[in-house]
Scaffold this motif. Structure first.
Motif, mmCIF file in Angstrom:
data_model
loop_
_atom_site.group_PDB
_atom_site.id
_atom_site.type_symbol
_atom_site.label_atom_id
_atom_site.label_comp_id
_atom_site.label_asym_id
_atom_site.label_seq_id
_atom_site.Cartn_x
_atom_site.Cartn_y
_atom_site.Cartn_z
ATOM 1 N N ASN A 117 0.817 -1.215 0.000
ATOM 2 C CA ASN A 117 0.000 0.000 0.000
ATOM 3 C C ASN A 117 0.848 1.261 0.000
ATOM 4 O OD1 ASN A 117 -2.577 -1.049 -0.219
ATOM 5 N ND2 ASN A 117 -2.509 -1.716 1.923
ATOM 6 N N ASP A 118 2.140 1.129 -0.303
ATOM 7 C CA ASP A 118 3.019 2.312 -0.333
ATOM 8 C C ASP A 118 2.710 3.139 -1.575
ATOM 9 O OD1 ASP A 118 5.411 1.298 1.630
ATOM 10 O OD2 ASP A 118 4.550 -0.304 0.411
ATOM 11 N N SER A 119 2.981 4.448 -1.436
ATOM 12 C CA SER A 119 2.796 5.328 -2.589
ATOM 13 C C SER A 119 4.153 5.486 -3.268
ATOM 14 C CB SER A 119 2.263 6.671 -2.079
ATOM 15 O OG SER A 119 1.970 7.492 -3.145
ATOM 16 N N PHE A 120 4.587 4.450 -3.954
ATOM 17 C CA PHE A 120 5.897 4.444 -4.611
ATOM 18 C C PHE A 120 5.806 5.046 -6.004
ATOM 19 C CE2 PHE A 120 7.401 0.312 -2.345
ATOM 20 C CZ PHE A 120 7.918 1.049 -1.302
ATOM 21 N N LEU A 121 6.977 5.405 -6.537
ATOM 22 C CA LEU A 121 7.076 5.690 -7.967
ATOM 23 C C LEU A 121 7.864 4.519 -8.565
ATOM 24 C CD1 LEU A 121 6.619 7.430 -10.428
ATOM 25 C CD2 LEU A 121 8.669 8.726 -9.854
ATOM 26 N N ILE A 122 7.252 3.844 -9.529
ATOM 27 C CA ILE A 122 7.842 2.614 -10.066
ATOM 28 C C ILE A 122 8.092 2.783 -11.566
ATOM 29 C CG2 ILE A 122 7.440 0.129 -10.428
ATOM 30 C CD1 ILE A 122 5.660 0.169 -7.969
ATOM 31 N N LEU A 136 2.347 -5.315 -11.961
ATOM 32 C CA LEU A 136 2.866 -4.303 -11.030
ATOM 33 C C LEU A 136 1.704 -3.494 -10.467
ATOM 34 C CD1 LEU A 136 5.955 -2.907 -13.017
ATOM 35 C CD2 LEU A 136 6.038 -3.986 -10.757
ATOM 36 N N SER A 137 0.754 -3.162 -11.339
ATOM 37 C CA SER A 137 -0.388 -2.360 -10.911
ATOM 38 C C SER A 137 -1.222 -3.115 -9.862
ATOM 39 C CB SER A 137 -1.201 -2.008 -12.156
ATOM 40 O OG SER A 137 -2.388 -1.429 -11.837
ATOM 41 N N GLU A 138 -1.284 -4.439 -9.994
ATOM 42 C CA GLU A 138 -2.009 -5.246 -8.993
ATOM 43 C C GLU A 138 -1.236 -5.339 -7.677
ATOM 44 O OE1 GLU A 138 -3.376 -8.171 -12.474
ATOM 45 O OE2 GLU A 138 -2.774 -9.212 -10.652
ATOM 46 N N GLN A 139 0.080 -5.499 -7.765
ATOM 47 C CA GLN A 139 0.877 -5.690 -6.539
ATOM 48 C C GLN A 139 1.127 -4.364 -5.815
ATOM 49 O OE1 GLN A 139 0.478 -9.322 -6.878
ATOM 50 N NE2 GLN A 139 2.128 -9.027 -5.431
ATOM 51 N N TYR A 140 1.086 -3.256 -6.576
ATOM 52 C CA TYR A 140 1.330 -1.927 -5.987
ATOM 53 C C TYR A 140 0.165 -1.004 -6.349
ATOM 54 C CZ TYR A 140 6.199 -3.513 -5.492
ATOM 55 O OH TYR A 140 7.339 -4.207 -5.168
ATOM 56 N N PRO A 141 -1.039 -1.280 -5.836
ATOM 57 C CA PRO A 141 -2.214 -0.524 -6.290
ATOM 58 C C PRO A 141 -2.177 0.967 -5.936
ATOM 59 C CG PRO A 141 -2.778 -1.972 -4.464
ATOM 60 C CD PRO A 141 -1.381 -2.312 -4.856
ATOM 61 N N LYS A 142 -1.396 1.357 -4.924
ATOM 62 C CA LYS A 142 -1.388 2.771 -4.501
ATOM 63 C C LYS A 142 -0.171 3.512 -5.037
ATOM 64 C CE LYS A 142 -4.939 2.333 -1.597
ATOM 65 N NZ LYS A 142 -5.123 1.889 -0.249
ATOM 66 N N SER A 143 0.612 2.857 -5.863
ATOM 67 C CA SER A 143 1.817 3.491 -6.413
ATOM 68 C C SER A 143 1.516 4.033 -7.803
ATOM 69 C CB SER A 143 2.942 2.470 -6.515
ATOM 70 O OG SER A 143 3.293 2.020 -5.239
ATOM 71 N N PHE A 144 2.425 4.855 -8.330
ATOM 72 C CA PHE A 144 2.277 5.279 -9.720
ATOM 73 C C PHE A 144 3.356 4.580 -10.541
ATOM 74 C CE2 PHE A 144 2.621 7.857 -13.491
ATOM 75 C CZ PHE A 144 1.277 8.041 -13.811
ATOM 76 N N ILE A 145 2.955 4.025 -11.673
ATOM 77 C CA ILE A 145 3.888 3.223 -12.480
ATOM 78 C C ILE A 145 4.116 3.893 -13.822
ATOM 79 C CG2 ILE A 145 4.213 0.977 -13.630
ATOM 80 C CD1 ILE A 145 2.036 0.073 -11.379
ATOM 81 N N ILE A 146 5.377 4.086 -14.175
ATOM 82 C CA ILE A 146 5.683 4.556 -15.525
ATOM 83 C C ILE A 146 5.940 3.321 -16.377
ATOM 84 C CG2 ILE A 146 7.367 5.746 -16.975
ATOM 85 C CD1 ILE A 146 7.629 7.860 -14.945
ATOM 86 N N ALA A 147 5.086 3.121 -17.391
ATOM 87 C CA ALA A 147 5.286 2.006 -18.330
ATOM 88 C C ALA A 147 5.994 2.605 -19.538
ATOM 89 C CB ALA A 147 3.936 1.420 -18.729
ATOM 90 N N ASN A 148 7.277 2.306 -19.656
ATOM 91 C CA ASN A 148 8.074 2.920 -20.721
ATOM 92 C C ASN A 148 8.290 1.928 -21.858
ATOM 93 O OD1 ASN A 148 9.952 5.085 -21.669
ATOM 94 N ND2 ASN A 148 11.360 3.345 -21.605
ATOM 95 N N GLU A 149 8.146 2.393 -23.094
ATOM 96 C CA GLU A 149 8.390 1.510 -24.242
ATOM 97 C C GLU A 149 8.792 2.370 -25.444
ATOM 98 O OE1 GLU A 149 8.475 -1.946 -24.930
ATOM 99 O OE2 GLU A 149 9.170 -1.047 -26.790
ATOM 100 N N PRO A 150 10.048 2.248 -25.919
ATOM 101 C CA PRO A 150 10.490 3.114 -27.005
ATOM 102 C C PRO A 150 10.164 2.592 -28.403
ATOM 103 C CG PRO A 150 12.326 1.840 -26.187
ATOM 104 C CD PRO A 150 11.139 1.420 -25.382
ATOM 105 N N LEU A 349 -4.660 8.845 -6.834
ATOM 106 C CA LEU A 349 -3.883 9.808 -6.050
ATOM 107 C C LEU A 349 -2.571 9.166 -5.603
ATOM 108 C CD1 LEU A 349 -4.426 12.614 -4.859
ATOM 109 C CD2 LEU A 349 -5.290 11.496 -2.809
ATOM 110 N N SER A 350 -1.477 9.864 -5.822
ATOM 111 C CA SER A 350 -0.190 9.307 -5.399
ATOM 112 C C SER A 350 0.792 10.462 -5.240
ATOM 113 C CB SER A 350 0.259 8.292 -6.461
ATOM 114 O OG SER A 350 1.624 8.359 -6.681
ATOM 115 N N GLU A 351 1.753 10.269 -4.340
ATOM 116 C CA GLU A 351 2.661 11.378 -4.008
ATOM 117 C C GLU A 351 3.477 11.848 -5.204
ATOM 118 O OE1 GLU A 351 5.045 9.915 -0.824
ATOM 119 O OE2 GLU A 351 3.273 9.751 0.476
ATOM 120 N N SER A 352 3.697 10.973 -6.174
ATOM 121 C CA SER A 352 4.632 11.332 -7.245
ATOM 122 C C SER A 352 3.973 11.886 -8.511
ATOM 123 C CB SER A 352 5.496 10.139 -7.595
ATOM 124 O OG SER A 352 4.892 8.959 -7.273
ATOM 125 N N LEU A 353 2.661 12.114 -8.464
ATOM 126 C CA LEU A 353 1.989 12.546 -9.696
ATOM 127 C C LEU A 353 2.597 13.815 -10.287
ATOM 128 C CD1 LEU A 353 -1.831 11.938 -9.167
ATOM 129 C CD2 LEU A 353 -0.139 10.570 -10.369
#
Ligand SMILES: C[S@@+](CC[C@H](N)C(=O)[O-])C[C@H]1O[C@@H](n2cnc3c(N)ncnc32)[C@H](O)[C@@H]1O
Length: 454
Positions: A117-122, A136-150, A349-353
């Motif tokens: 339940n941490d508000s991580f930036l992943i 990742l979104s399931e395991q860290y539901p309160k975090s914000f995840i950047i999905a990067n793909e070039p 809502l997440s600290e890193s938005l």
């Protein structure tokens, strides 16, 4: 299919010099198609309930060593509405995700098998087609995840998967992974599921076999070293990351890790490492290692870029009031709304938005839940996918596979009601999502058209 002698020689010399029998076992297993498996999204449905539903449809699930991952076969006699698992209601509703067993392991290794339940930036540095991003979104539901793909051609598949699984806490960026070295000490967790030499596709195509050459493997390993270096710099001290590949050779795995340890002595420790052998573990080819950062390392910091996503802006007072016409405040207390041109975006809502909005250009930011048109909001399917409005009444679709099939084919369905508004639609005790009953009483299906059954 003949396997390249170069490939066999490398594996014999590196791993099997002591046992020709095991080498032959390995070689015969790798050309056999893998057993299919699926992962259950336990935040949406219990394992028991899901298994009962699938068994009723003629699937035979088998336990694996991951509690929410099952391999499966199908019984021979199907009812007329039975489809491939990928078109089932359970798949459309994000209850299951078809995913290879060993590949499903790396996010569990990162998260220590827990839901956080941490508000991580992943950072998911190499994310398409998004199997692991959704995990990742399931395991860290309160975090914000950047999905990067070039890789541009791989973006549509990523977006399609995020659409189905929900991307309320995900932003999509298009940087070469090396770029993140310019953001030192930024991410709490990083997944680097690296581009690799695709050895594991051997059973699908002869290309990987024909093209296997140590020179190609070394070339890709140089890219992997750069990506890992970038991850090392952008990870926060005491943060953790996973480096994984779907190859077994040492050049793309141990050598890459060794190069990191030499480059940054004393700064990292490897806390877990495993190679998944198809003939031993009964899985696809996979290598995973977990790394913890002990000391900060040098990176080249870019000038802080303010407002890089300048078109993603907070809502005006009037627009906010429109949101509250549709939701009770308790429905959406964990979400923030933004506007991108005429689109309404919802983000958890997440600290890193703000850090993300200011520093990383996102081609997608959260979920597109509505369109703002002529001073009102027209809500989309996604407004009912992750968010639930308790102002919207519920309706149940008759418990009949035929009607469900009509619904998925976008055929007209009349519902016996005087209601002419949005509804939360249910079928067989499962919430399908947000739909609308128009002035003639016809149910308008709000599912994205690309999900239509043909
Ligand atoms: C093994 S796949 C990722 C699979 C994904 N993690 C999943 O589970 O669905 C590796 C990805 O890395 C991407 N890639 C290639 N070059 C890259 C680079 N320089 N930086 C980041 N990603 C890259 C590829 O386009 C590919 O989509």
């Amino acid at each position: 299919m003949s396997i390249s002698e170069r490939f066999i020689t490398y594996y014999r010399e590196t791993f099997f010099s002591w046992d020709e029998e095991w080498l032959q076992k390995f070689l015969s297993t790798i050309i056999t198609p893998l057993k299919k498996s699926f992962r259950i999204n336990i935040s949406k449905i219990s394992i028991e309930n899901l298994l009962i539903r699938l068994k009723n449809q003629g699937y035979i699930p088998f336990e694996t060593w991951i509690s929410n991952v099952f391999s499966f076969e199908r019984t021979i006699d199907f009812n007329p509405f039975e489809r491939r698992l990928g078109f089932s209601l359970e798949h459309l509703l994000w209850y299951i995700y078809i995913q290879e067993l060993a590949a499903a392991h790396s996010v569990h290794i990162l998260s220590d098998w827990k839901i956080h339940n941490d508000s991580f930036l992943i950072l998911d540095m190499a994310s398409s087609p998004g199997w692991k991003t959704t995990q990742l979104s399931e395991q860290y539901p309160k975090s914000f995840i950047i999905a990067n793909e070039p890789t541009r051609e791989r973006i549509p598949q990523l977006l399609q998967n995020l659409d189905r699984m929900g991307s309320i806490n995900i932003g999509v960026t298009l940087y070469p992974g090396q770029y993140f070295a310019t953001s030192p000490e930024t991410f709490d967790r990083i997944l680097l599921d690296a581009p690799c030499s695709w050895e594991w596709t051997i059973f699908k195509t002869t290309d990987a076999v024909k093209n296997w050459h140590i020179k190609n493997v070394k070339t890709i390993s140089r890219l992997q070293e750069k990506l890992l270096e970038s991850a090392c710099i952008s990870l926060k001290t005491w943060g953790e990351m996973v480096y994984s590949t779907c190859t077994l050779n040492q050049i793309e795995n141990e050598w890459v890790l060794d190069s990191m340890m030499r480059k940054f002595p004393w700064c990292f420790e490897i806390t877990f490492q495993k190679r998944y052998w198809p003939h031993i573990d009964g899985t696809g080819w996979f290598f995973v290692s977990k790394i913890r950062k002990l000391l900060s390392v040098e990176g080249k910091k870019l000038k802080i870029q303010k407002n890089i996503n300048e078109e993603i802006i907070p809502l005006s007072k009037h627009e906010q009031s429109l949101v509250f016409d549709f939701f009770h405040s308790s429905d959406i207390q964990e979400y923030v709304f933004y506007k991108f041109k005429h689109k309404l975006l919802a983000v958890r809502l997440s600290e890193s938005l703000e850090l993300v909005r200011n520093n990383f250009y996102c081609m997608r930011f959260g979920e597109e839940v509505g369109n703002i048109e002529e001073g009102k909001i027209v809500w989309t399917h996604y407004a009912g996918k992750t968010l639930v409005s308790s102002k919207v009444p519920s309706m149940i679709l008759p418990d009949d596979e035929g009607i469900l099939d009509l619904y998925f084919r976008w055929e007209k369905i009349y519902l016996n009601t005087n209601l002419r508004w949005y509804i939360n639609l249910y079928y067989d005790w499962q919430r399908i999502g947000l739909d609308y009953i128009n002035e003639t009483g016809i149910l308008s299906n709000f599912f994205p058209p690309s999900w239509r059954r043909k």
